[in-house]
Design an enzyme around this catalytic site. Structure first.
Site, mmCIF file in Angstrom:
data_model
loop_
_atom_site.group_PDB
_atom_site.id
_atom_site.type_symbol
_atom_site.label_atom_id
_atom_site.label_comp_id
_atom_site.label_asym_id
_atom_site.label_seq_id
_atom_site.Cartn_x
_atom_site.Cartn_y
_atom_site.Cartn_z
ATOM 1 N N PHE A 131 0.821 -1.218 0.000
ATOM 2 C CA PHE A 131 0.000 0.000 0.000
ATOM 3 C C PHE A 131 0.854 1.266 0.000
ATOM 4 O O PHE A 131 0.459 2.306 -0.490
ATOM 5 C CB PHE A 131 -0.861 -0.039 1.276
ATOM 6 N N ASP A 155 -6.347 -8.009 3.956
ATOM 7 C CA ASP A 155 -6.764 -8.806 2.790
ATOM 8 C C ASP A 155 -7.350 -10.166 3.131
ATOM 9 O O ASP A 155 -7.709 -10.919 2.258
ATOM 10 C CB ASP A 155 -5.585 -8.950 1.818
ATOM 11 N N HIS A 161 -5.617 -4.045 11.768
ATOM 12 C CA HIS A 161 -6.161 -2.993 10.906
ATOM 13 C C HIS A 161 -7.525 -3.386 10.342
ATOM 14 O O HIS A 161 -8.013 -2.756 9.400
ATOM 15 C CB HIS A 161 -5.207 -2.664 9.767
ATOM 16 N N CYS A 196 -27.018 1.536 11.974
ATOM 17 C CA CYS A 196 -27.642 0.430 12.689
ATOM 18 C C CYS A 196 -26.590 -0.673 12.860
ATOM 19 O O CYS A 196 -25.407 -0.421 12.703
ATOM 20 C CB CYS A 196 -28.898 -0.078 11.954
ATOM 21 N N CYS A 214 -31.537 0.485 6.689
ATOM 22 C CA CYS A 214 -31.870 1.826 7.185
ATOM 23 C C CYS A 214 -31.366 2.955 6.288
ATOM 24 O O CYS A 214 -31.642 4.118 6.551
ATOM 25 C CB CYS A 214 -31.312 1.990 8.605
HETATM 26 ZN ZN ZN Z 1 -28.262 0.362 8.728
#
Ligand code: ZN
Length: 256
Positions: free
Chosen positions: A43, A113, A128, A139, A163
């Protein structure tokens, strides 16, 4: 291959095998280098292709996720796809084999990964986080890697199907603290380790970089299998500089 560097010297793989046999508690600490043979570039090294001019530390950042989620996902969605296709490397497989043989207690990894688990490692501390799941910030809904693709709205933002709240990968983004529970498990393992086997990590990213010091502080040995220098090289009982998958294959051969 574990070559004899000088006449009469015991090859590093054999010395590491002895350290593992002598250790009551061996813990691996892995970084991006174990996934490089799987085709996942580090990365932090310059990327090629369409992301060559994008700084991941600026895009994969919690502030971008909150303030400009479309930009965040324009980077992270292809990254999800690309990581989701990858297979474990010989290094992941070797560490899973060590655990099966009862020679490795746990793997602490900085990688997101999920390839240690894919290789069969069971006691894995992902400090991580992992791309395995993503969670709604509003939620309690959690989605598997394969489900996230179905959550994107017309603006390219992942929304909770329950939601409508924002869905975030269960990984630690830049600008976020590491999860306390994972870090305390990692610290506990480091303090119990007779041998910490550091593989494919430059051991410079804190707070993970402090773990080898915890092991040393309790009288544990460090063995480092990493290309390039680390801040712990002078304190390590041994250092292997070759390709991580080849070095660990040599270790398995030396263990018999
Ligand atoms: Zn939600």
């Amino acid at each position: 291959m574990a070559a004899r560097s000088e006449e009469g010297q015991v090859p590093a793989a054999e010395r590491l095998a002895s350290l593992i046999h002598e250790s009551q508690c061996t813990v691996a600490l892995t970084g991006a280098g174990v996934s490089v043979p799987s085709g996942i570039p580090d990365f932090r090294t310059p990327e090629t292709g369409i992301w060559a001019n994008v700084d991941p530390m600026k895009v994969a950042h919690i502030d971008v996720f909150k303030n400009d989620p479309a930009r965040f996902w324009s980077y992270y969605r292809p990254r999800f796809h690309s990581l989701g296709d990858k297979r474990p490397s010989g290094a992941h497989e070797a560490l899973a084999e060590l655990e099966r043989r009862g020679l490795l207690d746990a793997v602490i990894t900085q990688n997101i990964d999920r390839l240690h688990r894919a290789a069969g490692s069971e006691n894995v501390v992902e400090v991580h986080g992992s791309i395995e799941t993503s969670s709604c910030m509003s939620c309690t809904a959690t989605y598997g890697l394969d489900e996230v693709d179905g959550l994107f709205n017309d603006e390219g933002i992942a929304e909770c199907s329950g939601c409508g709240g924002p869905v975030k990968p269960d990984v630690v983004l830049f600008g976020e603290l590491l999860p306390e529970s994972a870090m305390s498990r990692a610290q506990d393992l480091a303090e119990r380790a007779d041998l910490m086997l550091c593989v494919g990590s430059s051991l410079v990213v804190h707070p993970v970089a402090a773990l080898p010091q915890l092991a040393l502080g309790r009288g544990g040995h460090l063995a480092i299998v990493t290309k390039g220098a680390t801040p712990y090289d002078s304190q390590a009982t041994l250092k292997m500089h070759g390709e991580v998958d080849e070095e660990l294959a040599a270790l398995l051969a030396a263990l018999g």
